[in-house]
Design a protein around this motif. Structure first.
Motif, PDB file in Angstrom:
ATOM      1  N   TRP A 219     -34.100  30.147 128.692  1.00 17.61           N
ATOM      2  CA  TRP A 219     -33.500  30.512 127.412  1.00 17.61           C
ATOM      3  C   TRP A 219     -33.037  31.963 127.437  1.00 17.61           C
ATOM      4  O   TRP A 219     -31.985  32.287 126.906  1.00 17.61           O
ATOM      5  N   ILE A 220     -33.852  32.831 128.046  1.00 18.75           N
ATOM      6  CA  ILE A 220     -33.463  34.241 128.165  1.00 18.75           C
ATOM      7  C   ILE A 220     -32.167  34.353 128.967  1.00 18.75           C
ATOM      8  O   ILE A 220     -31.228  35.042 128.585  1.00 18.75           O
ATOM      9  N   GLY A 221     -32.113  33.648 130.091  1.00 17.16           N
ATOM     10  CA  GLY A 221     -30.908  33.679 130.920  1.00 17.16           C
ATOM     11  C   GLY A 221     -29.703  33.124 130.201  1.00 17.16           C
ATOM     12  O   GLY A 221     -28.593  33.661 130.310  1.00 17.16           O
ATOM     13  N   ALA A 222     -29.898  32.040 129.443  1.00 13.97           N
ATOM     14  CA  ALA A 222     -28.783  31.421 128.725  1.00 13.97           C
ATOM     15  C   ALA A 222     -28.237  32.345 127.642  1.00 13.97           C
ATOM     16  O   ALA A 222     -27.015  32.461 127.458  1.00 13.97           O
ATOM     17  N   VAL A 223     -29.137  33.008 126.913  1.00 15.58           N
ATOM     18  CA  VAL A 223     -28.692  33.933 125.857  1.00 15.58           C
ATOM     19  C   VAL A 223     -27.908  35.098 126.451  1.00 15.58           C
ATOM     20  O   VAL A 223     -26.832  35.461 125.957  1.00 15.58           O
ATOM     21  N   ILE A 224     -28.434  35.690 127.525  1.00 13.83           N
ATOM     22  CA  ILE A 224     -27.723  36.801 128.166  1.00 13.83           C
ATOM     23  C   ILE A 224     -26.378  36.336 128.696  1.00 13.83           C
ATOM     24  O   ILE A 224     -25.361  37.030 128.572  1.00 13.83           O
ATOM     25  N   CYS A 225     -26.336  35.141 129.284  1.00 13.39           N
ATOM     26  CA  CYS A 225     -25.082  34.585 129.801  1.00 13.39           C
ATOM     27  C   CYS A 225     -24.051  34.415 128.682  1.00 13.39           C
ATOM     28  O   CYS A 225     -22.900  34.833 128.822  1.00 13.39           O
ATOM     29  N   LEU A 226     -24.463  33.807 127.564  1.00 11.49           N
ATOM     30  CA  LEU A 226     -23.537  33.546 126.461  1.00 11.49           C
ATOM     31  C   LEU A 226     -23.031  34.839 125.824  1.00 11.49           C
ATOM     32  O   LEU A 226     -21.889  34.903 125.355  1.00 11.49           O
ATOM     33  N   LEU A 227     -23.859  35.870 125.812  1.00  7.50           N
ATOM     34  CA  LEU A 227     -23.436  37.148 125.249  1.00  7.50           C
ATOM     35  C   LEU A 227     -22.612  37.972 126.231  1.00  7.50           C
ATOM     36  O   LEU A 227     -21.733  38.731 125.827  1.00  7.50           O
ATOM     37  N   ALA A 228     -22.891  37.800 127.528  1.00  6.33           N
ATOM     38  CA  ALA A 228     -22.263  38.662 128.525  1.00  6.33           C
ATOM     39  C   ALA A 228     -20.876  38.182 128.948  1.00  6.33           C
ATOM     40  O   ALA A 228     -19.961  38.997 129.117  1.00  6.33           O
ATOM     41  N   VAL A 229     -20.702  36.880 129.140  1.00  8.37           N
ATOM     42  CA  VAL A 229     -19.443  36.359 129.678  1.00  8.37           C
ATOM     43  C   VAL A 229     -18.223  36.754 128.837  1.00  8.37           C
ATOM     44  O   VAL A 229     -17.197  37.186 129.393  1.00  8.37           O
ATOM     45  N   PRO A 230     -18.249  36.642 127.493  1.00  5.66           N
ATOM     46  CA  PRO A 230     -17.073  37.063 126.717  1.00  5.66           C
ATOM     47  C   PRO A 230     -16.742  38.540 126.887  1.00  5.66           C
ATOM     48  O   PRO A 230     -15.568  38.923 126.879  1.00  5.66           O
ATOM     49  N   VAL A 231     -17.771  39.369 127.054  1.00  2.29           N
ATOM     50  CA  VAL A 231     -17.526  40.800 127.258  1.00  2.29           C
ATOM     51  C   VAL A 231     -16.959  41.046 128.649  1.00  2.29           C
ATOM     52  O   VAL A 231     -16.041  41.850 128.835  1.00  2.29           O
ATOM     53  N   MET A 232     -17.495  40.337 129.647  1.00  2.09           N
ATOM     54  CA  MET A 232     -16.962  40.461 131.009  1.00  2.09           C
ATOM     55  C   MET A 232     -15.483  40.096 131.056  1.00  2.09           C
ATOM     56  O   MET A 232     -14.698  40.708 131.800  1.00  2.09           O
ATOM     57  N   ALA A 233     -15.098  39.086 130.281  1.00  2.92           N
ATOM     58  CA  ALA A 233     -13.713  38.612 130.302  1.00  2.92           C
ATOM     59  C   ALA A 233     -12.763  39.566 129.596  1.00  2.92           C
ATOM     60  O   ALA A 233     -11.546  39.422 129.708  1.00  2.92           O
ATOM     61  N   GLY A 234     -13.307  40.546 128.875  1.00  4.15           N
ATOM     62  CA  GLY A 234     -12.467  41.524 128.197  1.00  4.15           C
ATOM     63  C   GLY A 234     -12.118  42.690 129.109  1.00  4.15           C
ATOM     64  O   GLY A 234     -12.221  42.615 130.331  1.00  4.15           O
ATOM     65  N   SER A 235     -11.751  43.769 128.518  1.00  2.00           N
ATOM     66  CA  SER A 235     -11.343  44.955 129.267  1.00  2.00           C
ATOM     67  C   SER A 235     -12.516  45.915 129.409  1.00  2.00           C
ATOM     68  O   SER A 235     -13.596  45.699 128.859  1.00  2.00           O
ATOM     69  N   ALA A 236     -12.266  47.000 130.150  1.00  4.21           N
ATOM     70  CA  ALA A 236     -13.289  48.039 130.285  1.00  4.21           C
ATOM     71  C   ALA A 236     -13.594  48.663 128.929  1.00  4.21           C
ATOM     72  O   ALA A 236     -14.735  49.093 128.676  1.00  4.21           O
ATOM     73  N   LYS A 237     -12.619  48.702 128.043  1.00  5.31           N
ATOM     74  CA  LYS A 237     -12.846  49.250 126.709  1.00  5.31           C
ATOM     75  C   LYS A 237     -13.842  48.402 125.932  1.00  5.31           C
ATOM     76  O   LYS A 237     -14.651  48.925 125.159  1.00  5.31           O
ATOM     77  N   ARG A 238     -13.804  47.074 126.133  1.00  6.82           N
ATOM     78  CA  ARG A 238     -14.758  46.210 125.447  1.00  6.82           C
ATOM     79  C   ARG A 238     -16.165  46.459 125.972  1.00  6.82           C
ATOM     80  O   ARG A 238     -17.124  46.504 125.194  1.00  6.82           O
ATOM     81  N   VAL A 239     -16.287  46.614 127.276  1.00  6.65           N
ATOM     82  CA  VAL A 239     -17.605  46.899 127.859  1.00  6.65           C
ATOM     83  C   VAL A 239     -18.137  48.225 127.342  1.00  6.65           C
ATOM     84  O   VAL A 239     -19.294  48.329 126.904  1.00  6.65           O
ATOM     85  N   SER A 240     -17.299  49.256 127.350  1.00  9.84           N
ATOM     86  CA  SER A 240     -17.747  50.572 126.891  1.00  9.84           C
ATOM     87  C   SER A 240     -18.047  50.567 125.401  1.00  9.84           C
ATOM     88  O   SER A 240     -18.908  51.314 124.932  1.00  9.84           O
ATOM     89  N   ALA A 241     -17.342  49.717 124.628  1.00 11.61           N
ATOM     90  CA  ALA A 241     -17.622  49.624 123.193  1.00 11.61           C
ATOM     91  C   ALA A 241     -19.019  49.063 122.953  1.00 11.61           C
ATOM     92  O   ALA A 241     -19.757  49.526 122.075  1.00 11.61           O
ATOM     93  N   VAL A 242     -19.395  48.037 123.735  1.00 11.87           N
ATOM     94  CA  VAL A 242     -20.728  47.455 123.598  1.00 11.87           C
ATOM     95  C   VAL A 242     -21.801  48.460 124.013  1.00 11.87           C
ATOM     96  O   VAL A 242     -22.810  48.644 123.314  1.00 11.87           O
ATOM     97  N   THR A 243     -21.601  49.121 125.147  1.00 10.62           N
ATOM     98  CA  THR A 243     -22.607  50.082 125.617  1.00 10.62           C
ATOM     99  C   THR A 243     -22.693  51.287 124.691  1.00 10.62           C
ATOM    100  O   THR A 243     -23.770  51.861 124.520  1.00 10.62           O
ATOM    101  N   LEU A 244     -21.566  51.669 124.070  1.00  5.40           N
ATOM    102  CA  LEU A 244     -21.581  52.781 123.123  1.00  5.40           C
ATOM    103  C   LEU A 244     -22.455  52.449 121.917  1.00  5.40           C
ATOM    104  O   LEU A 244     -23.119  53.319 121.358  1.00  5.40           O
ATOM    105  N   GLY A 245     -22.461  51.172 121.518  1.00  5.43           N
ATOM    106  CA  GLY A 245     -23.301  50.760 120.412  1.00  5.43           C
ATOM    107  C   GLY A 245     -24.753  50.561 120.795  1.00  5.43           C
ATOM    108  O   GLY A 245     -25.666  50.874 120.030  1.00  5.43           O
TER     109      GLY A 245
END
Length: 435
Positions: free
Chosen positions: A176-202
């Motif tokens: 379940w932990i892996g599935a939650v991280i996967c579902l949250l991470a994949v959409p961000v991975m598919a975005g740009s570097a700005k999306r990744v930095s926006a998440v980490t900034l928060g």
């Protein structure tokens, strides 16, 4: 693999990293130690309007180093080398600041720009630095390093992170932990570097603030014993056991160590991964972003690692026989009650998530240096999502060994490149801003 690890992470990496740190630091006259006010001024002056800010790039780089590595790396160092290991972590961190400065500055100096903004990393400055005299070697060297970055992002930056999160939050089924991280991470991975930095900034400032506040509450509540903890650290600092354990503890990457202390870098100084995040910053100069690299090491090791060490040493966790993340969780529960342990366990999951998306961005940049095929990126993202699931359930003993070898080889190759770049005069060119 164990024999290779013992030589690489036990001898080669500590020696070459610390020697390079002294060499580069001497070239820079250790300005970050003797002129901290000037360093802070450079940080405040670094921003240029538009794009990814230098601070935002810093939070992305910190996402790949903070949290999981600090919580477990310090525990492993203390278990292996006693309280004196903390002193050697401080020494190692200060020497590694100059290495981090140089690799970050080089990434900015040799970065590229397209319609989405700046991008770059170690594989790019490796290619550009060597191509003048050794064009074929430059392409091969860059390609090898890019491949290592890709594998490192999947193993150290994904599988081991998710595995540690699953162990830390053992009350929930690992998958379940892996599935939650996967579902949250994949959409961000598919975005740009700005999306990744926006998440980490928060995430990163918030998580770091919570972890720091919780640590300070425990330290303040046990203030009467803090002096004796520092005395213990310095008394044990110069024993052979403490020196070996301390160097190992500092040289642990954000992959959590189970068992022995290996020489993988806690804050990635010299490894060549975090320059990918810094290369995207819209910064005033390579020197200015290099100063953010120095601050990255300071925040990662001098601040958070020290807080973790004090919390552990104020508890009776070492006598309990616990190790790694279990020791850290026990120390927080001991100091502030069971609720504190739960908060730290949740933080481990969120830090692991931040590391996964950050390291995935490193992997994508490395992949794009090899091919511009869009299907390759799609395949990489799908593989990253699968690794989240694998990491939650896999027995990670052999994966730790592969991660150690990857990180050690990357560190040796990258620092050799930095030494060559320094010989070619690039460090002198960058530090003109110090005048």
């Amino acid at each position: 693999m164990e024999t290779v690890n013992a030589w690489l992470s036990g001898i080669a990496v500590p020696v070459i990293l610390l020697a390079a740190g002294i060499y580069f630091g001497a070239k820079m006259k250790f300005f970050f130690l003797f002129h901290p006010v000037k360093l802070m001024k450079n940080l405040s002056e670094a921003s240029v309007a538009g794009g990814i800010s230098p601070f935002r790039a810093l939070t992305q780089a910190l996402a790949g180093t903070l949290g999981v590595g600090n919580m477990t790396g310090v525990a492993a160092a203390i278990c292996a080398g006693g309280a004196g290991a903390v002193f050697w972590m401080w020494v190692s961190a200060f020497l590694a600041m100059s290495v981090k400065y140089f690799e970050v500055a080089l990434a900015v100096l040799w970065r590229r720009k397209d319609s989405r903004g700046y991008y770059g990393g170690s594989m790019y400055y490796i290619r550009d630095i060597f191509k003048g005299r050794f064009p074929i070697f430059a392409k091969a060297f860059s390609a090898v390093f890019a491949v290592l970055c890709i594998f490192n992002s999947l193993i150290t930056g994904n599988i081991l992170q998710v595995n540690s999160a699953a162990v830390a939050f053992s009350a929930v089924r690992p998958l379940w932990i892996g599935a939650v991280i996967c579902l949250l991470a994949v959409p961000v991975m598919a975005g740009s570097a700005k999306r990744v930095s926006a998440v980490t900034l928060g995430l990163i400032p918030l998580l770091s603030g919570i972890y720091t506040a919780l640590s300070l509450i425990i330290i303040i509540s046990g203030f009467r014993n803090v002096q004796s903890v520092f005395i213990r650290i310095f008394n044990e600092a110069f024993s052979l056991r403490a020196a070996g354990g301390g160097a190992g503890g500092f040289l642990i990457a954000n992959a959590i160590r189970y068992g022995t202390v290996r020489g993988i870098i806690s804050n990635e100084a010299g490894m060549g991964t975090s320059p990918t995040a810094h290369a995207g910053a819209n910064t005033k100069s390579p020197h200015h972003q290099g100063c953010f690299g120095i601050f990255e090491v300071f925040a990662d090791t001098i601040v958070l690692c020290t807080l973790t060490a004090l919390v552990i040493l104020l508890s009776d966790g070492i006598e309990s026989g616990l190790y790694g993340i279990q020791l850290t969780l026990y120390a927080f529960s001991f100091g502030a009650g069971p609720a504190a342990g739960i908060v730290v366990a949740i933080s481990v999951i969120l830090f692991a998530y931040a590391t996964v998306i950050c390291q995935a961005e490193y992997g994508i940049v490395a992949l794009k240096s090899l091919t511009d095929r869009s299907w390759a990126v799609v395949l990489y993202i799908a593989l990253s999502g699968a690794c989240c699931l694998i990491g939650a359930v896999i027995s990670a003993e052999r994966v730790w060994q592969m991660a150690d070898i990857l990180t050690s080889v990357m560190t040796v190759l990258n620092i050799l490149c930095l030494l060559y770049a320094c010989r070619k005069g690039y460090l002198a060119r960058i530090i003109k801003k110090l005048q």
